[in-house]
Scaffold this motif. Structure first.
Motif, PDB file in Angstrom:
ATOM      1  N   LEU A  45       0.678  -1.021  -0.042  1.00 18.88           N
ATOM      2  CA  LEU A  45      -0.062   0.259  -0.146  1.00 18.88           C
ATOM      3  C   LEU A  45       0.990   1.094  -0.075  1.00 18.88           C
ATOM      4  O   LEU A  45       2.048   1.143   0.538  1.00 18.88           O
ATOM      5  CB  LEU A  45      -0.840   0.057   1.137  1.00 18.88           C
ATOM      6  N   PRO A  46       0.278   2.196  -0.619  1.00 17.86           N
ATOM      7  CA  PRO A  46       1.114   3.675  -0.339  1.00 17.86           C
ATOM      8  C   PRO A  46       1.340   3.921   1.300  1.00 17.86           C
ATOM      9  O   PRO A  46       0.616   3.549   1.998  1.00 17.86           O
ATOM     10  CB  PRO A  46       0.310   4.712  -1.224  1.00 17.86           C
ATOM     11  N   ARG A  47       2.420   4.768   1.446  1.00 18.43           N
ATOM     12  CA  ARG A  47       2.642   5.032   2.928  1.00 18.43           C
ATOM     13  C   ARG A  47       1.487   5.833   3.709  1.00 18.43           C
ATOM     14  O   ARG A  47       1.578   6.034   5.036  1.00 18.43           O
ATOM     15  CB  ARG A  47       4.035   5.910   2.858  1.00 18.43           C
ATOM     16  N   ASP A  48       0.533   6.359   2.901  1.00 21.63           N
ATOM     17  CA  ASP A  48      -0.447   7.121   3.498  1.00 21.63           C
ATOM     18  C   ASP A  48      -1.671   6.137   3.847  1.00 21.63           C
ATOM     19  O   ASP A  48      -2.677   6.582   4.572  1.00 21.63           O
ATOM     20  CB  ASP A  48      -1.001   8.461   2.730  1.00 21.63           C
ATOM     21  N   ILE A  49      -1.499   4.968   3.680  1.00 22.29           N
ATOM     22  CA  ILE A  49      -2.617   3.830   4.222  1.00 22.29           C
ATOM     23  C   ILE A  49      -1.860   2.865   5.004  1.00 22.29           C
ATOM     24  O   ILE A  49      -0.925   2.323   4.334  1.00 22.29           O
ATOM     25  CB  ILE A  49      -3.314   3.452   3.056  1.00 22.29           C
ATOM     26  N   VAL A  50      -2.129   2.620   6.217  1.00 19.14           N
ATOM     27  CA  VAL A  50      -1.476   1.637   7.031  1.00 19.14           C
ATOM     28  C   VAL A  50      -2.717   0.649   7.535  1.00 19.14           C
ATOM     29  O   VAL A  50      -3.660   1.034   8.017  1.00 19.14           O
ATOM     30  CB  VAL A  50      -0.619   1.882   8.117  1.00 19.14           C
ATOM     31  N   VAL A  51      -2.178  -0.780   7.518  1.00 20.45           N
ATOM     32  CA  VAL A  51      -3.227  -1.721   8.265  1.00 20.45           C
ATOM     33  C   VAL A  51      -2.628  -2.017   9.474  1.00 20.45           C
ATOM     34  O   VAL A  51      -1.786  -2.553   9.458  1.00 20.45           O
ATOM     35  CB  VAL A  51      -3.355  -2.827   7.368  1.00 20.45           C
ATOM     36  N   LYS A  52      -3.232  -1.480  10.451  1.00 13.85           N
ATOM     37  CA  LYS A  52      -2.690  -1.590  11.959  1.00 13.85           C
ATOM     38  C   LYS A  52      -3.064  -2.960  12.610  1.00 13.85           C
ATOM     39  O   LYS A  52      -2.118  -3.561  13.179  1.00 13.85           O
ATOM     40  CB  LYS A  52      -3.523  -0.492  12.840  1.00 13.85           C
ATOM     41  N   LYS A  53      -3.950  -3.685  11.869  1.00 12.48           N
ATOM     42  CA  LYS A  53      -4.139  -4.910  12.482  1.00 12.48           C
ATOM     43  C   LYS A  53      -5.268  -5.808  11.631  1.00 12.48           C
ATOM     44  O   LYS A  53      -6.088  -5.130  10.757  1.00 12.48           O
ATOM     45  CB  LYS A  53      -5.190  -4.836  13.838  1.00 12.48           C
ATOM     46  N   ALA A  54      -4.726  -7.010  11.471  1.00 11.34           N
ATOM     47  CA  ALA A  54      -5.682  -7.923  10.541  1.00 11.34           C
ATOM     48  C   ALA A  54      -6.100  -9.134  11.428  1.00 11.34           C
ATOM     49  O   ALA A  54      -5.115  -9.406  12.370  1.00 11.34           O
ATOM     50  CB  ALA A  54      -4.749  -8.322   9.422  1.00 11.34           C
ATOM     51  N   GLU A  55      -7.199  -9.603  11.512  1.00 11.88           N
ATOM     52  CA  GLU A  55      -7.445 -10.537  12.466  1.00 11.88           C
ATOM     53  C   GLU A  55      -8.472 -11.466  11.813  1.00 11.88           C
ATOM     54  O   GLU A  55      -9.432 -10.939  11.141  1.00 11.88           O
ATOM     55  CB  GLU A  55      -7.782  -9.913  13.640  1.00 11.88           C
TER      56      GLU A  55
END
Lengths: 246, 246
Positions: free
Chosen positions: B84-94
């Motif tokens: 992803l581009p640096r301005d979108i971050v997935v903090k958690k996947a569960e």
């Protein structure tokens, strides 16, 4: 003729640092001088407290310039803020003593360096901190800070070529605060050599990560050899917070 | 088939909001779906907890999707953050229950709105707050917050066209905190109508600045007429903080 002191905040991302180069459009000094020349009709040169590197930010850079303009300092501040790009802001403009010189009269500076110490990157801190996901031993880094504090020859922690000028500086304060996932290093001292804050930061990180021993600090002070220190931490985590004057 | 729940942080500046449009490259949903499709080889559609407007940020948007991919949730998170581009971050996947649905199961949300209330603009908050330099009567704004809290028909504080759906919502919390030059408004409730947070913010600011009377709030609740409320505050001061689930 008035001597005007400016306190300046900037986001260094788009600039080649503070100091004007040939192409003045890419430096903070050049941008401000351009607007001041437009404002006064005079050819203005500003004196900064010191340089900041490409990409480094400032919350309280200080500069001064002389002018015959009739505007009040607040009017100058507002003119500058209307005409400067949004990533440079003059927080304060004030009349200073005729002999005030932003570089020669500076008696100290404070810098902050921010490290985002989580596995997952931070969106909002991405341009204002160094993402360093390795686990860090903060207690060991604190010990290293103790060793670094005080008066030392810091040439091994600088990017200087050989120089006849003194490379002895006093680091009055070097502290680490943990604020959630962010580590905030604060550096205060009477002066800083070229890239000294970033090289100390890089060394502290490698000590914290277990890649360098604590003893490396004594070795660098004994030998003044740059290559024993850690990598230079990137410029986008660094802020010039404040310049001190008597 | 696994049902994966994502918690997502993004800087809305470069995007046309959350919801995928024809040109998927300009929306957050489109960007994430593009990487997930690349990751899984499946055609993935993600369900967000709700839309965010063009330019609005998120610290805790929630979405879910179904996949047959064999990766662990942490591997998915890391793949997404690498691509992803640096301005979108997935903090958690569960992994979530098979029936989990990010929109239908959401029982509430929290938003923040930031107002930079100083004469001089802020460099570092420029993209994350609304610069509103007028002097504000915070006590009066607090009174307005009291009137707005609770269960009301908020259609007069929304950009909705006429709808048959209920426009009654419960605002559990609406508070103002002053943090230096920054005002931080916190909104928590069971649901928010289109542009409701930004219209309430604009109305609070005009009340604080003395341009609207406190009584306007009762008038808007009595009439449900949008034009009595203040201007819509700009999207770049708004953050979706958190989505609540049972």
């Amino acid at each position: 003729m008035k001597n005007i002191k400016l306190t300046i905040e900037y986001d260094g991302k788009r600039y080649l640092g503070w100091q004007r180069l040939g192409d003045s459009d890419k430096t903070i000094q050049g941008k401000i001088e351009g607007v001041l020349t437009q404002m006064t009709g005079e050819s203005i040169e500003i004196i900064g407290s010191g340089r900041t590197d490409t990409g480094t930010h400032a919350r309280g850079q200080v500069a001064n310039f002389k002018t015959n303009a009739k505007m009040t300092p607040d009017e100058m501040r507002d003119f500058l803020n209307r005409h400067l790009p949004r990533d440079i802001v003059v927080k304060k403009a004030e009349e200073a003593a005729a002999r005030f010189h932003a570089r020669y009269n500076a008696v100290g500076k404070q810098y902050s360096y921010y490290i985002w110490n989580e596995t997952v990157p931070s969106v909002f801190a991405r341009n204002y901190s160094y993402h360093y996901p390795q686990k860090l031993d903060i207690a060991k880094m604190d010990e290293a800070c103790q060793k670094l504090t005080g008066t030392h020859n810091f040439s091994g922690f600088s990017a200087l070529r050989k120089t006849k000028k003194s490379t002895v500086r006093t680091l009055d304060k070097l502290s680490i605060q943990k604020e959630g996932g962010m580590l905030h290093l604060t550096f205060a001292g009477d002066g800083f050599l070229h890239k000294m804050v970033r090289i100390i930061t890089g060394t502290l990180l490698e000590i914290g990560a277990g890649e360098l021993e604590l003893a490396v600090i004594d070795e660098i002070f004994a030998s003044n050899v740059r290559k024993y220190a850690g990598d230079t931490a990137p410029s986008h985590g660094l802020f010039l917070d404040e310049v001190f004057y008597h």
